[in-house]
Design a protein around this motif. Structure first.
Motif, short mmCIF file in Angstrom:
data_model
loop_
_atom_site.label_atom_id
_atom_site.label_comp_id
_atom_site.label_asym_id
_atom_site.label_seq_id
_atom_site.Cartn_x
_atom_site.Cartn_y
_atom_site.Cartn_z
N GLY A 130 0.85 -1.19 0.00
CA GLY A 130 0.00 0.00 0.00
C GLY A 130 0.88 1.23 0.00
N GLN A 131 0.80 2.02 -1.06
CA GLN A 131 1.68 3.17 -1.20
C GLN A 131 1.10 4.40 -0.51
N THR A 132 0.99 4.30 0.81
CA THR A 132 0.46 5.38 1.62
C THR A 132 1.34 5.61 2.83
N VAL A 133 1.32 6.80 3.35
CA VAL A 133 2.08 7.13 4.57
C VAL A 133 1.63 6.24 5.71
N SER A 134 0.33 6.03 5.80
CA SER A 134 -0.22 5.21 6.87
C SER A 134 0.32 3.79 6.83
N ASN A 135 0.37 3.20 5.63
CA ASN A 135 0.87 1.84 5.53
C ASN A 135 2.36 1.76 5.84
N TYR A 136 3.12 2.74 5.40
CA TYR A 136 4.56 2.71 5.67
C TYR A 136 4.85 2.87 7.17
N LYS A 137 4.00 3.61 7.87
CA LYS A 137 4.16 3.69 9.33
C LYS A 137 3.83 2.34 9.96
N HIS A 138 2.84 1.66 9.40
CA HIS A 138 2.49 0.31 9.87
C HIS A 138 3.65 -0.65 9.62
N VAL A 139 4.26 -0.55 8.44
CA VAL A 139 5.41 -1.40 8.11
C VAL A 139 6.58 -1.10 9.05
N ALA A 140 6.77 0.16 9.39
CA ALA A 140 7.85 0.53 10.32
C ALA A 140 7.66 -0.19 11.65
N LEU A 178 10.20 4.94 6.60
CA LEU A 178 10.81 3.75 7.19
C LEU A 178 12.06 4.12 7.99
N LEU A 179 12.79 5.10 7.52
CA LEU A 179 13.99 5.56 8.22
C LEU A 179 13.63 6.38 9.46
N ASP A 180 12.64 7.24 9.31
CA ASP A 180 12.28 8.16 10.39
C ASP A 180 11.49 7.51 11.51
N GLU A 181 10.74 6.46 11.18
CA GLU A 181 9.84 5.85 12.16
C GLU A 181 10.43 4.61 12.84
N THR A 182 11.69 4.31 12.57
CA THR A 182 12.32 3.14 13.21
C THR A 182 13.59 3.58 13.93
N ASP A 183 13.99 2.78 14.91
CA ASP A 183 15.19 3.06 15.69
C ASP A 183 16.42 2.78 14.83
N PRO A 184 17.27 3.79 14.58
CA PRO A 184 18.44 3.59 13.73
C PRO A 184 19.44 2.58 14.28
N GLU A 185 19.37 2.31 15.58
CA GLU A 185 20.26 1.32 16.17
C GLU A 185 19.72 -0.09 16.00
N LEU A 186 18.43 -0.18 15.71
CA LEU A 186 17.77 -1.48 15.65
C LEU A 186 17.45 -1.91 14.23
N VAL A 187 16.96 -1.00 13.42
CA VAL A 187 16.56 -1.29 12.04
C VAL A 187 17.53 -0.62 11.08
#
Length: 281
Positions: A130-140, A178-187
């Motif tokens: 799903g090419q939406t901001v909402s889905n990418y936050k879900h994927v994060a 995906l970069l902004d919504e995940t921990d850079p040390e973890l993902v």
């Protein structure tokens, strides 16, 4: 007088030198590319037909680092995790990473990766489309949970991009979420340099904005007209420039990848390795 900061800077340079620049002291323009890796999807048909024989050929060419990919015969081309670990080690190579999916077999996937001794487990496509901001936050959120699972087994989790992640919704680049919504040390991220360039973006811009976030690369050249991969030196990517910015990106391992070929896959594999060996950084 040498300070701790000087020591750390020197240590960092030496660490990069061990990977890419063994002759670092000689100065810019004389260093050579070392420890060349390959994504085994590049030789997918050969791996399915004769996994051990193909690995031997890659070792003879000079490849040192390996990344596996899912296949009709499973994650390791019909080989068991401990089996591929021993075979590659005996050949002087290391299985560093593997492309997998986050699915119902996720726990078994992580367990198998731990058996191989690999360092990274890379999700190769979005687990929720799903090419939406909402889905990418879900994927994060999915990635964050998957990364915790990997961490428990001593493995680093990452994601490999394609072309579609660089689409936008309301002016926002979906990949950046995906970069902004995940921990850079973890993902972590495995940046496919070819796909980034094909979308009109510059990988260096991402290295500047998210320094140290890309420990793995897919190094591929791209024919912009055909919109497909090609042999090194025949496409649009400035490989030398990419290599010169490896430290900024946090790159630890890179994997040569080519999905389409002018002739036999193994001929392209040899060409790409030799191209890198002739390069001075």
């Amino acid at each position: 007088m040498n300070t701790r900061r000087d020591f750390l800077k020197s240590s960092g340079a030496m660490a990069l030198g061990a990977l890419l620049l063994p002759n670092l002291a000689a100065g810019k323009g004389t260093a050579k590319v070392n420890n060349v890796g390959i994504q085994l999807y590049t030789v997918r048909n050969e791996m399915l037909a004769d996994a051990v024989g193909t690995l031997k050929q890659l070792a003879q060419i000079g490849y040192k680092e390996l990344e596996s990919a899912r296949s009709e015969k499973g994650l390791y081309y019909g080989l068991q995790p401990k089996e591929i670990k021993k075979i590659t080690e005996d050949l002087g190579m290391t299985l560093r990473s593997g492309h997998v999916g986050i699915d119902k077999d996720w726990e078994r996937t992580v367990a198998a990766a731990a058996e191989t001794g690999q360092d990274y487990l890379i999700c190769s496509s979005l687990p929720s489309r799903g090419q939406t901001v909402s889905n990418y936050k879900h994927v994060a959120d999915i990635f964050s949970k998957a990364a915790e699972d990997c961490k428990k087994s001593g493995i680093i989790f990452g994601y490999h991009n394609h072309e579609y992640e660089f689409e936008k919704e309301n002016g926002q680049v979906l990949y950046d979420i995906l970069l902004d919504e995940t921990d850079p040390e973890l993902v972590k991220m495995e940046l496919d340099l070819g796909w980034v360039i094909l979308t009109g973006n510059d990988p260096i811009t991402y290295f500047d904005k998210y320094p140290g976030r890309f420990p793995l690369w897919h190094l591929k050249d791209m024919d912009k007209t055909k919109r497909e991969s090609t042999e090194f030196g025949k496409g649009a990517i400035d490989i030398k420039r990419m290599m010169q910015n490896a430290e900024k990106s946090g790159m630890k391992y890179f994997f040569v990848e080519q999905e389409e070929y002018a002739g036999a896959a193994m001929d392209s594999v040899k060409h790409n390795y030799q191209y890198l060996q002739k390069m001075s950084i």
